[in-house]
Design an enzyme around this catalytic site. Sequence first.
Site, PDB file in Angstrom:
ATOM      1  N   ASP A  35       0.965  -1.059   0.004  1.00 16.98           N
ATOM      2  CA  ASP A  35      -0.089   0.131   0.057  1.00 16.98           C
ATOM      3  C   ASP A  35       0.918   1.255  -0.027  1.00 16.98           C
ATOM      4  OD1 ASP A  35      -2.127   1.551   0.156  1.00 16.98           O
ATOM      5  OD2 ASP A  35      -2.910   1.005   2.132  1.00 16.98           O
ATOM      6  N   ARG A  78      -6.336  -0.273  -7.377  1.00 19.28           N
ATOM      7  CA  ARG A  78      -6.763  -1.495  -7.231  1.00 19.28           C
ATOM      8  C   ARG A  78      -7.656  -2.106  -8.273  1.00 19.28           C
ATOM      9  NH1 ARG A  78      -4.724  -2.636  -1.461  1.00 19.28           N
ATOM     10  NH2 ARG A  78      -3.493  -0.769  -1.266  1.00 19.28           N
ATOM     11  N   HIS A 129     -11.009  -1.991  -0.354  1.00 16.63           N
ATOM     12  CA  HIS A 129     -10.932  -0.478  -0.694  1.00 16.63           C
ATOM     13  C   HIS A 129     -11.529  -0.346  -2.378  1.00 16.63           C
ATOM     14  CE1 HIS A 129      -9.831   3.399   0.394  1.00 16.63           C
ATOM     15  NE2 HIS A 129      -8.753   3.677  -0.450  1.00 16.63           N
ATOM     16  N   HIS A 185       1.469   2.549   3.981  1.00 18.73           N
ATOM     17  CA  HIS A 185       0.552   3.525   3.861  1.00 18.73           C
ATOM     18  C   HIS A 185       0.748   4.348   5.123  1.00 18.73           C
ATOM     19  CE1 HIS A 185      -3.111   6.025   3.331  1.00 18.73           C
ATOM     20  NE2 HIS A 185      -3.274   5.436   2.286  1.00 18.73           N
ATOM     21  N   ASP A 277       0.501  -0.399  -5.169  1.00 19.98           N
ATOM     22  CA  ASP A 277      -0.825   0.210  -5.967  1.00 19.98           C
ATOM     23  C   ASP A 277      -0.353   1.428  -6.625  1.00 19.98           C
ATOM     24  OD1 ASP A 277      -0.325   1.436  -3.520  1.00 19.98           O
ATOM     25  OD2 ASP A 277      -2.598   1.388  -2.948  1.00 19.98           O
ATOM     26  N   ASN A 278       0.516   2.264  -6.042  1.00 20.70           N
ATOM     27  CA  ASN A 278       0.838   3.549  -6.570  1.00 20.70           C
ATOM     28  C   ASN A 278       2.151   4.032  -5.988  1.00 20.70           C
ATOM     29  OD1 ASN A 278      -2.117   4.170  -4.709  1.00 20.70           O
ATOM     30  ND2 ASN A 278      -0.081   4.911  -3.884  1.00 20.70           N
ATOM     31  N   ARG A 286       2.613   9.772  -4.812  1.00 17.01           N
ATOM     32  CA  ARG A 286       1.247   9.304  -5.121  1.00 17.01           C
ATOM     33  C   ARG A 286       0.345  10.570  -5.430  1.00 17.01           C
ATOM     34  NH1 ARG A 286      -1.369   7.864   0.186  1.00 17.01           N
ATOM     35  NH2 ARG A 286      -1.558  10.123   0.438  1.00 17.01           N
TER      36      ARG A 286
END
Length: 506
Positions: A35, A78, A129, A185, A277-278, A286
């Site tokens: 994440d 996602r 999410h 995260h 994811d990013n 991000r």
Amino acid sequence: MGVLAQGWALVLLLGFCSARKAPGGSRNVLLIVADDGGFESGAYNNTAINTPNLDALARRSLIFRNAFTSVSSCSPSRASLLTGLPQHQNGMYGLHQDVHHFNSFDSVRSLPLLLSKAGIRTGIVGKKHVGPEAVYPFDFAYTEENGSVLQVGRNITRIKLLVRKFLRNQDETPFFLYVAFHDPHRCGHSQPQYGAFCEKFGNGETGMGWIPDWKPQHYSPDQVQVPYFVQDTPAARSDLAAQYTTIGRMDQGIGLLLEELHSAGFGNDTLVIYTSDNGIPFPSGRTNLYWSGTAEPLLISSPEHPARWGQVSKAYASLLDITPTILDWFSVPYPIYSLFGKRRVQLTGKSLLPALSSEPPWATVFASQSLHEVTMQYPMRAVQRGSLRFIHNLQNRVAFPIDQDFYVSPTFQDLLNRTQGGQPTHWNKTLHSYYYRERWELYDHSTDPTESRNLASDPRYAQALQELQGLLLKWQWETDDPWVCVPDGVLENKPTTQCRPLYNEP
């Protein structure tokens, strides 16, 4: 190397001779997603951080050096990963939770939906999410929807036991297990008592709880490697040090997952994929479509392709390729269907399995971002072909927005305070240039790897700019991008689909 990494690394070396055969010898997939993770691992040449389990996985994987997300935002990424469709096509324009409330379109055919219909057991542990449930159903699910995201996404002991539960109930049916960590995260906005990155969560100190399988690793600010796009200041270094601690927790969790996989006898039959994811939650990371916001780690470990283990691929890969890759692994065809009565939905991604046999010539990836939080409308589209990255900022006349958890971060507050106080920021940008961007951005990584010189107005790159504009526009039309006419026109579908001009040039 830690004891955990040594233990399962030994299994990796010997497992193909000694591990028991999985029931029926079915092909399986374990997809592991970080994440907001980046390249903070030894596998990607970061020597400051200790990640023995990721490094061991890399030694039995094909390591992609040019892998990219198609959108630099949590839920949209996602959804794109699990559908093979860019965010503007699957409908997940922004974050899924709370007031943001974005969802994919009801008729989208997601990866778990397609696999379940093909008789493949599906499971998810961690941060989901995405929604709605009918589009993203899982047979086995422990997520923030039925528990605490801290427990299912950061408590590696809890995650280990849930994975064990999934595998122990597995029969001869092939499976797809998606483990979505919540590390690394930020949590300074949502759970500040645990630190900027929840680096204190579960460390055994008073009020922090205890994760039995986690051995926290602490880093001093002077140890970290500062990425080129982050200011080199004490505040940013301390922020990175906290991030490293949570990456270490995830790394130990990955080691536990792989031990469970091999102990259950599925190591010989399971394709293991690791990515994020990013971009990392730092300036230009991000929510941005720069390299720093879209470049991702990608490890693919196939028990059937040991010749490529430990090798590095320079081929360009996208997270839009994950769905076609997994469908290919299971020999599940993509269905024929359409959205809103338009053209047939077709995946623009590709299977990455051919790269496990030989180096492919892939050199192009696309990206599409519309929102993050509901208030953060700043649509961007991008394409990278070889060394050239082209970004179209569709509404560049407004300031680039900042998300809530990044705003309260020590790194961004440091930038604000230094800028307001007239002090050097030690950053490669200014806040003004970060907020206010040119409509067209073009960077040549062969001469400018930090994307510091916008070449969009350079006559030497005029032909390349025109070609990339055309390539990007073609992809937008192919994927039914509702923003395809923005900002110069309005998309009209009747009597024919076309852009109607607004004549709104300043």
